[in-house]
Design an enzyme around this catalytic site. Structure first.
Site, PDB file in Angstrom:
ATOM      1  N   GLU A 124      32.530  24.547  41.128  1.00 43.17           N
ATOM      2  CA  GLU A 124      31.977  25.433  41.984  1.00 43.17           C
ATOM      3  C   GLU A 124      31.396  26.263  41.673  1.00 43.17           C
ATOM      4  O   GLU A 124      31.247  27.978  41.574  1.00 43.17           O
ATOM      5  CB  GLU A 124      33.088  25.011  42.947  1.00 43.17           C
ATOM      6  CG  GLU A 124      33.803  23.660  42.793  1.00 43.17           C
ATOM      7  CD  GLU A 124      34.710  23.776  44.737  1.00 43.17           C
ATOM      8  OE1 GLU A 124      34.653  22.769  45.036  1.00 43.17           O
ATOM      9  OE2 GLU A 124      35.216  24.837  44.368  1.00 43.17           O
ATOM     10  N   CYS A 137      27.360  33.333  44.576  1.00 41.09           N
ATOM     11  CA  CYS A 137      28.987  33.541  43.627  1.00 41.09           C
ATOM     12  C   CYS A 137      29.234  32.245  42.973  1.00 41.09           C
ATOM     13  O   CYS A 137      28.720  31.581  43.266  1.00 41.09           O
ATOM     14  CB  CYS A 137      30.257  33.302  44.250  1.00 41.09           C
ATOM     15  SG  CYS A 137      31.603  33.772  44.175  1.00 41.09           S
ATOM     16  N   CYS A 144      40.325  28.845  34.226  1.00 39.97           N
ATOM     17  CA  CYS A 144      40.469  30.271  33.256  1.00 39.97           C
ATOM     18  C   CYS A 144      41.950  29.900  32.821  1.00 39.97           C
ATOM     19  O   CYS A 144      42.405  29.041  33.047  1.00 39.97           O
ATOM     20  CB  CYS A 144      41.264  30.688  34.820  1.00 39.97           C
ATOM     21  SG  CYS A 144      40.654  32.735  34.111  1.00 39.97           S
ATOM     22  N   CYS A 148      46.176  34.441  37.282  1.00 37.28           N
ATOM     23  CA  CYS A 148      47.129  35.550  37.665  1.00 37.28           C
ATOM     24  C   CYS A 148      47.774  34.300  39.296  1.00 37.28           C
ATOM     25  O   CYS A 148      47.386  33.164  39.575  1.00 37.28           O
ATOM     26  CB  CYS A 148      45.979  36.225  39.229  1.00 37.28           C
ATOM     27  SG  CYS A 148      44.705  36.878  37.651  1.00 37.28           S
ATOM     28  N   CYS A 151      46.037  33.183  42.532  1.00 38.44           N
ATOM     29  CA  CYS A 151      44.570  32.588  43.086  1.00 38.44           C
ATOM     30  C   CYS A 151      45.153  31.440  42.275  1.00 38.44           C
ATOM     31  O   CYS A 151      45.639  30.438  41.140  1.00 38.44           O
ATOM     32  CB  CYS A 151      43.868  33.410  41.331  1.00 38.44           C
ATOM     33  SG  CYS A 151      41.966  32.707  41.338  1.00 38.44           S
ATOM     34  N   CYS A 382      37.577  33.427  48.208  1.00 38.56           N
ATOM     35  CA  CYS A 382      38.150  34.241  47.464  1.00 38.56           C
ATOM     36  C   CYS A 382      38.909  33.692  46.449  1.00 38.56           C
ATOM     37  O   CYS A 382      39.774  33.174  47.766  1.00 38.56           O
ATOM     38  CB  CYS A 382      38.109  35.355  46.509  1.00 38.56           C
ATOM     39  SG  CYS A 382      37.067  36.223  47.900  1.00 38.56           S
TER      40      CYS A 382
HETATM   41  N1  SAH Z   1      37.917  35.891  36.991  1.00 37.22           N
HETATM   42  C1  SAH Z   1      37.572  37.776  37.543  1.00 37.22           C
HETATM   43  C2  SAH Z   1      35.692  36.733  38.672  1.00 37.22           C
HETATM   44  C3  SAH Z   1      36.499  35.896  39.882  1.00 37.22           C
HETATM   45  S1  SAH Z   1      38.114  35.781  41.461  1.00 37.22           S
HETATM   46  C4  SAH Z   1      38.361  38.361  37.899  1.00 37.22           C
HETATM   47  O1  SAH Z   1      40.020  37.720  38.430  1.00 37.22           O
HETATM   48  O2  SAH Z   1      37.613  39.565  38.521  1.00 37.22           O
HETATM   49  C5  SAH Z   1      37.180  36.762  41.995  1.00 37.22           C
HETATM   50  C6  SAH Z   1      37.844  37.994  42.769  1.00 37.22           C
HETATM   51  O3  SAH Z   1      38.950  37.230  43.624  1.00 37.22           O
HETATM   52  C7  SAH Z   1      38.851  38.254  42.000  1.00 37.22           C
HETATM   53  O4  SAH Z   1      38.731  40.107  42.621  1.00 37.22           O
HETATM   54  C8  SAH Z   1      40.035  37.773  42.433  1.00 37.22           C
HETATM   55  O5  SAH Z   1      41.231  38.466  42.009  1.00 37.22           O
HETATM   56  C9  SAH Z   1      40.269  37.263  43.118  1.00 37.22           C
HETATM   57  N2  SAH Z   1      41.296  36.743  44.344  1.00 37.22           N
HETATM   58  C10 SAH Z   1      41.804  34.754  43.078  1.00 37.22           C
HETATM   59  N3  SAH Z   1      42.459  34.239  44.414  1.00 37.22           N
HETATM   60  C11 SAH Z   1      42.408  34.796  45.512  1.00 37.22           C
HETATM   61  C12 SAH Z   1      42.836  34.535  47.263  1.00 37.22           C
HETATM   62  N4  SAH Z   1      43.270  33.592  46.391  1.00 37.22           N
HETATM   63  N5  SAH Z   1      42.525  35.368  47.624  1.00 37.22           N
HETATM   64  C13 SAH Z   1      41.660  36.978  48.375  1.00 37.22           C
HETATM   65  N6  SAH Z   1      41.171  36.838  46.809  1.00 37.22           N
HETATM   66  C14 SAH Z   1      41.416  36.171  45.944  1.00 37.22           C
HETATM   67 FE1  SF4 Z   2      41.358  33.687  36.312  1.00 38.90          FE
HETATM   68 FE2  SF4 Z   2      41.807  33.537  39.462  1.00 38.90          FE
HETATM   69 FE3  SF4 Z   2      42.618  35.376  37.609  1.00 38.90          FE
HETATM   70 FE4  SF4 Z   2      39.900  35.490  38.425  1.00 38.90          FE
HETATM   71  S1  SF4 Z   2      41.573  35.035  39.614  1.00 38.90           S
HETATM   72  S2  SF4 Z   2      41.305  35.971  36.190  1.00 38.90           S
HETATM   73  S3  SF4 Z   2      39.502  33.724  38.126  1.00 38.90           S
HETATM   74  S4  SF4 Z   2      43.068  33.341  36.896  1.00 38.90           S
END
Ligand code: SAH
Ligand code: SF4
Length: 411
Positions: A124, A137, A144, A148, A151, A382
Site C-alpha cells: 500500500e 507515504c 515487516c 512493534c 503497529c 500510520c
Molecule cells: N518502520 C518505520 C517506518 C514505518 S511506520 C518506522 O517504524 O519508523 C511509520 C510511523 O507510524 C512510525 O513512527 C510508527 O511507529 C508509526 N505507527 C505505527 N503504528 C501506528 C499506529 N497504530 N498509530 C500511530 N502510529 C503508528
Molecule cells: Fe515495522 Fe511497524 Fe515497527 Fe515500523 S512501526 S518497524 S513498520 S512494526
C-alpha cells in the site's frame, strides 16, 4: 505447458499470473545511469558509443515526463523504440485498488509480479494532500520483520524486500494517477514546475523498515532526488526508522535525506515492549547515533515520532523525560495519536492529555505538532497498512468501524 484441470479457480489464476509474470521483460526503472547503459549495451539494442546519449534520453522520458510506454518517446526513432520494447519495459504495476478518503487522502493497493520463484506481492501507498504540499507515504518492504506492539504492519510477517524499481514505481504511479506529470504530452521540451507539484514531499513511512532494505531504498531515493529527473529536494524526503542504529550514519552520508526516529518511549524498559528492536539497539546507542547524524543542524532537524498511547507513555513525567533525553539535539517532536486496528489492546490518549503533553514539550522549546490522523476511514493512517495477502476480514472491518464510532483512538 498445460495447466492441470484439478486446480481451483484461485489456483489457476495464480498459476496464470505467475506464468505471465515470469515472461515479463526486465524494467529499466530503478537502474543507475551506469546500470542502464550496461543493460542497453548488453542486450545489443544500443551500440556502446551511443549509450551515454540514450541513457540521457531515457532518463528524461522515464523521470521528467513520466512516460510508461516506449511508444511515447518521440525523439527516439520508431525502430529503436520497437527494439527497446522487445527487450525491456517501463510499465507501471497493476493497481488492484484505489480508495479516496472523505478527507482527500488516497490509498493504492499495488500488485508486483513475483521475483524468482516467489508469488506476486501487494503493498500500500498513501497520498496525503495538505495546504501547500502533498506527501506520498511509500512502503519499503512487504510486511515487516519487526514487531512493534502498536503497529498493524508489525503483525504481518515479512514477505520480502521491495526492489528499487518497486519503491520508485509507487512514486511514478501516484504521479500518474494524480496528473502530476503535467508536461508528459508536450513534445517540445518539458517545463517542470519547481513548486506546485501534487507530490511535493515523500516519506518512507509506509510498510516495512527502510533501513533493513538499505541498498534498494538508497538507490530509489537517489533517483527520486536526481536533479535531471524526478528532482525531489532531499530536504523534502524523510526516512523513518524504528532505530536500526548501524545504518543511521549511512543514511546521512550516503543518501543525505531528512531523518525521523520512531522513538515512542523514553526508557529502555518501555521501549523494549513497544519497539522490540530496542533490545538490540538500546536508547543510549540510538540517541548517540542521532547526535552524530551527518548534516544535523537547526535547519536540518531530526523528527522524533511519538505515538500517544493512553496510560502507557502519555504522562507529564514522560513529556519531561522526553525533553531531557533529547536535550541538545536539533529536533522536532511529532506526536501521533494512536490509530486503532482490530485486535489491538492499546487506546489513543485523550485529546486533552495530548495537548498538555504537547504544551510541556513546546514550553521546553521544541516544535511539537500533533499529527492529524488522515484517511482513517480507508485504513490509510500510520500503522494501519497491511497488504492484500492479509486483507482484513469483513468481521474485523466492522469491529474497527465500531471502535472508531465509539471514539476509541479518536483524537
Ligand atoms: N518502520 C518505520 C517506518 C514505518 S511506520 C518506522 O517504524 O519508523 C511509520 C510511523 O507510524 C512510525 O513512527 C510508527 O511507529 C508509526 N505507527 C505505527 N503504528 C501506528 C499506529 N497504530 N498509530 C500511530 N502510529 C503508528
Ligand atoms: Fe515495522 Fe511497524 Fe515497527 Fe515500523 S512501526 S518497524 S513498520 S512494526
Amino acid at each position: 505447458m498445460t495447466v492441470s484441470l484439478d486446480l481451483t479457480a484461485e489456483g489457476a489464476r495464480d498459476a496464470l499470473r505467475a506464468r505471465s509474470a515470469s515472461a515479463e521483460k526486465p524494467s529499466l526503472i530503478g537502474l543507475t545511469r551506469a546500470e542502464l547503459a550496461e543493460a542497453l549495451v548488453a542486450s545489443g539494442v544500443v551500440p556502446e558509443r551511443q549509450a551515454k546519449m540514450r541513457v540521457q534520453q531515457l532518463w528524461h522520458w522515464m523521470y521528467v515526463r513520466g512516460v510508461s510506454d516506449f511508444a511515447h518517446m518521440f525523439n527516439i526513432s520508431k525502430d529503436l523504440r520497437a527494439e527497446l520494447d522487445k527487450h525491456f519495459t517501463v510499465a507501471r504495476p497493476e493497481i488492484v485498488e484505489e480508495q479516496v478518503s472523505s478527507d482527500g487522502t488516497r490509498k493504492w493497493l499495488f500488485r508486483f509480479p513475483p521475483r524468482g520463484a516467489g508469488r506476486p506481492v501487494e503493498i500500500e501507498t498513501v497520498y496525503i494532500p495538505e495546504e501547500g504540499r502533498g506527501t506520498l507515504c511509500i512502503s519499503s518492504q512487504v510486511g515487516c520483520t519487526l514487531t512493534c506492539s502498536f503497529c498493524h504492519t508489525g503483525t504481518q510477517k515479512l514477505v520480502r524486500n521491495l526492489t528499487t524499481e518497486e519503491i520508485l514505481a509507487q512514486l511514478l504511479t501516484a504521479r500518474d494517477r494524480l496528473g502530476d506529470f503535467p508536461d508528459r504530452d508536450t513534445p517540445d521540451g518539458a517545463i517542470v514546475p519547481a513548486e506546485g507539484r501534487k507530490v511535493s514531499n515523500i516519506v518512507m513511512m509506509g510498510m516495512g523498515e527502510p533501513l533493513y532494505n538499505f541498498e534498494a531504498v538508497k538507490k530509489a531515493l537517489l533517483i527520486a532526488s536526481d536533479g535531471d529527473g524526478l528532482s525531489l529536494s532531499k530536504r523534502r524526503i524523510t526516512l523513518s526508522t524504528s532505530g536500526v542504529v548501524p545504518n543511521i550514519a549511512r543514511t546521512g552520508t550516503e543518501i543525505g535525506v531528512m531523518l525521523a526516529i520512531s522513538l515512542h518511549a523514553t526508557n529502555d524498559d518501555l521501549r523494549d515492549l513497544l519497539v522490540p528492536i530496542n533490545k538490540k539497539f538500546p536508547l543510549k546507542d540510538l540517541i548517540a547515533a542521532c547526535r552524530a547524524y551527518p548534516g544535523l543542524s537547526n535547519a536540518r532537524r531530526i523528527t522524533f515520532e511519538y505515538v500517544m498511547l493512553k496510560d502507557v507513555n502519555d504522562s507529564l513525567e514522560d513529556a519531561k523525560a522526553l525533553v531531557k533525553l533529547l536535550k541538545g539535539i536539533p529536533a522536532k517532536i511529532n506526536l501521533i495519536p494512536f490509530n486503532p486496528w482490530p485486535g489491538t489492546n492499546y487506546q489513543c490518549s485523550d485529546w486533552e492529555t495530548i495537548e498538555k503533553f504537547a504544551d510541556t514539550i513546546n514550553n521546553a522549546g521544541y516544535a511539537s505538532p500533533i499529527r492529524t490522523p488522515r484517511g482513517r476511514d480507508i485504513l490509510a493512517a500510520c500503522g494501519q497498512l497491511k497488504s492484500e495477502s492479509e486483507r482484513m476480514r469483513k468481521v474485523d472491518r466492522l469491529a474497527l468501524e465500531a471502535m472508531m464510532i465509539a471514539g476509541h483512538g479518536e483524537a
